[in-house]
Scaffold this motif. Structure first.
Motif, short mmCIF file in Angstrom:
data_model
loop_
_atom_site.label_atom_id
_atom_site.label_comp_id
_atom_site.label_asym_id
_atom_site.label_seq_id
_atom_site.Cartn_x
_atom_site.Cartn_y
_atom_site.Cartn_z
N TYR A 111 0.84 -1.21 0.00
CA TYR A 111 0.00 0.00 0.00
C TYR A 111 0.87 1.26 0.00
O TYR A 111 0.64 2.19 -0.78
N GLY A 112 1.90 1.26 0.85
CA GLY A 112 2.82 2.40 0.88
C GLY A 112 3.52 2.59 -0.45
O GLY A 112 3.64 3.71 -0.95
N GLY A 113 3.96 1.46 -1.04
CA GLY A 113 4.63 1.53 -2.34
C GLY A 113 3.69 2.00 -3.44
O GLY A 113 4.08 2.82 -4.29
N ASN A 139 -5.85 7.06 -2.78
CA ASN A 139 -5.56 6.11 -1.72
C ASN A 139 -6.32 4.80 -1.92
O ASN A 139 -5.78 3.71 -1.67
N ALA A 140 -7.57 4.89 -2.35
CA ALA A 140 -8.37 3.69 -2.61
C ALA A 140 -7.75 2.87 -3.73
O ALA A 140 -7.70 1.63 -3.66
N SER A 141 -7.27 3.54 -4.77
CA SER A 141 -6.62 2.84 -5.89
C SER A 141 -5.34 2.15 -5.44
O SER A 141 -5.03 1.03 -5.88
N ALA A 142 -4.59 2.79 -4.55
CA ALA A 142 -3.39 2.17 -4.00
C ALA A 142 -3.75 0.89 -3.24
O ALA A 142 -3.06 -0.14 -3.35
N GLY A 143 -4.85 0.93 -2.48
CA GLY A 143 -5.31 -0.26 -1.77
C GLY A 143 -5.74 -1.36 -2.72
O GLY A 143 -5.49 -2.54 -2.46
N PHE A 151 -12.01 -0.39 1.36
CA PHE A 151 -11.44 -0.41 2.70
C PHE A 151 -10.59 0.84 2.94
O PHE A 151 -10.83 1.61 3.87
N PHE A 152 -9.59 1.03 2.09
CA PHE A 152 -8.71 2.19 2.25
C PHE A 152 -9.41 3.48 1.86
O PHE A 152 -9.15 4.54 2.45
#
Length: 309
Positions: free
Chosen positions: A96-98, A120-124, A198-199
């Motif tokens: 997620y951080g990456g 952020n949701a897309s990263a999750g 979720f994120f």
């Protein structure tokens, strides 16, 4: 050594430290989730896979406690659950951080803090692909241990209860390493859209709860718990039918495609069968995900301070 080379190496070291911090924080969060929510997770799996045996959440809880006890019943599968959650959350939060950094670079943001809720949701969403690969084998063992009594009740030949390591060896001996990845496609289909919400739900709630001019990271542990509970609730409301299918594939060793199994459940048991076990899941999710994010955020803060990232 040129200034550019030194800056490049320092930047790489910073990324490595950030990845390590996310990994450690996610691991501790994963452990916390299991010990807070394992009894109701056991009830969820039993209700998903053998709904005809129970009249509801309370009936399933009390029968499990009476017939199997507290540690061997409600906390069945705790070791693989800890392994599953540590594996999933350490990889999930590290990825997620990456993914946050990658999306920030692609969208021209200077830092992850500038990402909006959709970013952020897309990263999750993308991070969940990687965590699915670590989650599937350990969750398969956990689910089979949790529903072992019900499986044995449906068999004509009774077998002795076994532990996680013997069960793992049994599956590998019968089906090879691939046997541990039964239900992988339904796990991925569950995790990726689930962690988008979720994120997304978590970050959106943090943003709403922050005071004007306040950073999301500084809203305090109480509001962080509220945001975590919202994220977890949204996750399960979105993915629960896919989770029912995954549980049945893993516990009952089904071979049909996930979509066909879902159609069979709806045709034979009605659409409500795709939501068997939702009540204990939502009750469990609120304290479990609240604890997860508090453990994650505060571990991350402490390690970031100690490692000067």
């Amino acid at each position: 050594m040129s200034l550019e080379t030194i800056e490049y190496q320092m930047d790489n070291l910073k990324h490595l430290k950030s990845g390590f911090i996310d990994f450690c924080a996610g691991s501790l969060g994963g452990v916390a989730v299991v010990y807070v929510g394992q009894p109701l997770d056991t009830v969820k799996v039993k209700m998903q896979t053998f709904p005809a045996m129970y009249r509801g959440m309370a009936d399933c809880f009390m029968k499990t406690l009476k017939n199997e006890g507290f540690s061997k019943g409600l906390y069945a599968g705790t070791i693989p659950a800890v392994v599953a959650n540590v594996a999933e959350n350490s990889v999930l939060f590290a990825a997620y951080g990456g993914c946050q950094k990658a999306i920030a670079n692609i969208t021209g943001k200077e830092s992850v803090a500038e990402l909006n809720t959709f970013g952020n949701a897309s990263a999750g969403f993308f991070a969940a692909f990687f965590s699915s690969l670590t989650l599937c084998p350990t969750e398969l063992i956990k689910c089979r241990l949790q529903a072992m009594r019900e499986v044995q009740l449906t068999q004509t030949i009774k077998t002795q209860r076994i532990g996680p390591w013997n069960l793992t060896r049994q599956i590998v001996r019968a089906n090879g390493i691939a046997g541990l990845f039964r239900g992988l496609s339904s796990t991925i289909a569950r995790e990726m859209p689930g962690y988008f919400f979720f994120f997304g739900g978590y970050e959106a709630t943090r943003e709403l709860l922050a005071k004007p001019g306040q950073k999301r990271d500084d809203i305090g542990w109480q509001k962080t718990m509220v945001a975590g509970a919202v994220g977890g609730t949204v996750l399960w409301l979105v993915i629960f039918p896919a989770d029912v299918v995954k549980s049945r594939i893993q516990v009952q060793n089904l071979k049909e495609p996930a979509l066909q199994i879902m159609k069979n459940i709806v045709r034979n048991e009605g659409i409500t069968a795709l939501y068997n076990g939702l009540k204990p899941t939502l009750i469990r999710t609120i304290p479990a995900t609240a604890t997860l994010f508090v453990a994650y955020e505060y571990t991350k803060k402490i390690l970031t301070s100690l490692m000067n990232v």
